[in-house]
Scaffold this motif. Structure first.
Motif, mmCIF file in Angstrom:
data_model
loop_
_atom_site.group_PDB
_atom_site.id
_atom_site.type_symbol
_atom_site.label_atom_id
_atom_site.label_comp_id
_atom_site.label_asym_id
_atom_site.label_seq_id
_atom_site.Cartn_x
_atom_site.Cartn_y
_atom_site.Cartn_z
ATOM 1 N N ARG A 288 -33.146 0.367 62.907
ATOM 2 C CA ARG A 288 -33.829 1.391 63.406
ATOM 3 C C ARG A 288 -33.064 2.786 63.801
ATOM 4 O O ARG A 288 -32.229 2.484 64.686
ATOM 5 N N ILE A 289 -33.578 3.917 63.237
ATOM 6 C CA ILE A 289 -32.989 5.114 63.695
ATOM 7 C C ILE A 289 -33.831 5.923 64.290
ATOM 8 O O ILE A 289 -34.793 6.294 63.732
ATOM 9 N N ASP A 290 -33.568 6.413 65.675
ATOM 10 C CA ASP A 290 -34.558 7.613 66.206
ATOM 11 C C ASP A 290 -33.370 8.672 66.322
ATOM 12 O O ASP A 290 -34.065 9.732 66.683
ATOM 13 N N GLY A 291 -32.037 8.597 66.254
ATOM 14 C CA GLY A 291 -31.352 9.695 66.424
ATOM 15 C C GLY A 291 -30.950 10.387 64.944
ATOM 16 O O GLY A 291 -31.734 10.466 64.150
ATOM 17 N N GLU A 292 -29.657 10.761 64.809
ATOM 18 C CA GLU A 292 -29.258 11.563 63.684
ATOM 19 C C GLU A 292 -28.121 10.676 62.982
ATOM 20 O O GLU A 292 -27.285 10.344 63.671
ATOM 21 N N VAL A 293 -28.135 10.622 61.685
ATOM 22 C CA VAL A 293 -27.022 9.931 61.023
ATOM 23 C C VAL A 293 -26.719 11.150 59.885
ATOM 24 O O VAL A 293 -27.470 11.547 58.847
ATOM 25 N N ILE A 294 -25.275 11.418 59.907
ATOM 26 C CA ILE A 294 -24.866 12.105 58.673
ATOM 27 C C ILE A 294 -23.982 11.070 57.974
ATOM 28 O O ILE A 294 -22.700 11.290 58.489
ATOM 29 N N GLY A 295 -24.306 10.801 56.669
ATOM 30 C CA GLY A 295 -23.566 9.780 56.125
ATOM 31 C C GLY A 295 -24.514 8.843 55.125
ATOM 32 O O GLY A 295 -25.685 8.943 55.536
ATOM 33 N N ASP A 296 -23.959 8.089 54.397
ATOM 34 C CA ASP A 296 -25.046 7.241 53.761
ATOM 35 C C ASP A 296 -25.105 6.079 54.628
ATOM 36 O O ASP A 296 -24.427 5.427 55.209
ATOM 37 N N ILE A 297 -26.603 5.513 54.192
ATOM 38 C CA ILE A 297 -26.970 4.242 55.050
ATOM 39 C C ILE A 297 -27.162 3.229 53.675
ATOM 40 O O ILE A 297 -28.162 3.250 52.895
ATOM 41 N N ARG A 298 -26.391 1.976 54.094
ATOM 42 C CA ARG A 298 -26.714 0.870 52.976
ATOM 43 C C ARG A 298 -26.824 -0.354 53.817
ATOM 44 O O ARG A 298 -25.953 -0.850 54.647
ATOM 45 N N ALA A 299 -27.860 -1.226 53.361
ATOM 46 C CA ALA A 299 -28.087 -2.503 53.727
ATOM 47 C C ALA A 299 -27.018 -3.360 52.904
ATOM 48 O O ALA A 299 -26.636 -3.216 51.657
ATOM 49 N N ASN A 300 -26.490 -4.400 53.515
ATOM 50 C CA ASN A 300 -25.609 -5.311 52.788
ATOM 51 C C ASN A 300 -26.450 -6.186 52.059
ATOM 52 O O ASN A 300 -27.463 -6.545 52.130
#
Length: 147
Positions: A31-43
């Motif tokens: 769960r993301i409530d903040g900020e992500v700068i980059g790729d997000i990938r599930a295994n």
């Protein structure tokens, strides 16, 4: 995949006020409530769920089985099973999905593309117009509207 089986539990959280810079991989649920700068990938190899809340902002590629978005995403999204776009979702990027649920208010600046379905899942459909033309070609010539 998620119809009868239990969904994976959310084991990781990026809290509001946090900012992650860099690529991120996860197992099970995130769960993301903040900020992500980059790729997000599930295994790969196990079911996954990614929740991007109303307060979240993601800049980068997203790839998971089940993706729920109610925040901002700038980048392409690939949901290999189900994509849920909630009312405050704002996406700038192309989207690929197997199944889609979109609520009123969600905004997409990009293309929606369903992923390839297995050909064994659906019966082969033929256009009725093709059958009519074929029947006309095979019908014997008569005095009713045919030369």
């Amino acid at each position: 995949m998620f119809g009868k089986k239990a969904q994976p539990s959310i084991r990781s959280l990026i809290a509001q006020g946090s900012c992650i810079v860099g690529n991120l991989t996860f197992t099970d649920g995130l769960r993301i409530d903040g900020e992500v700068i980059g790729d997000i990938r599930a295994n790969e190899g196990s079911p996954s769920i990614l929740v991007i809340s109303e307060s979240a902002c993601v800049t980068g590629h997203i790839h998971a089985d089940h993706v729920i978005i109610n925040g901002r995403v700038m980048g392409p999204v690939h949901a290999s099973e189900l994509l849920e776009l909630q009312p405050k979702a704002k996406i700038q990027g192309d989207i690929a999905y197997k199944a889609l649920e979109m609520h009123q208010g969600a905004v997409i600046y990009g293309q929606l593309r369903p992923t390839e379905q297995e050909t064994g899942d659906k019966p082969l459909l033929k256009l009725a117009a093709n059958n009519v033309e074929k029947a006309r070609e095979e019908a014997p010539i008569s005095g009713y509207g045919r030369p």
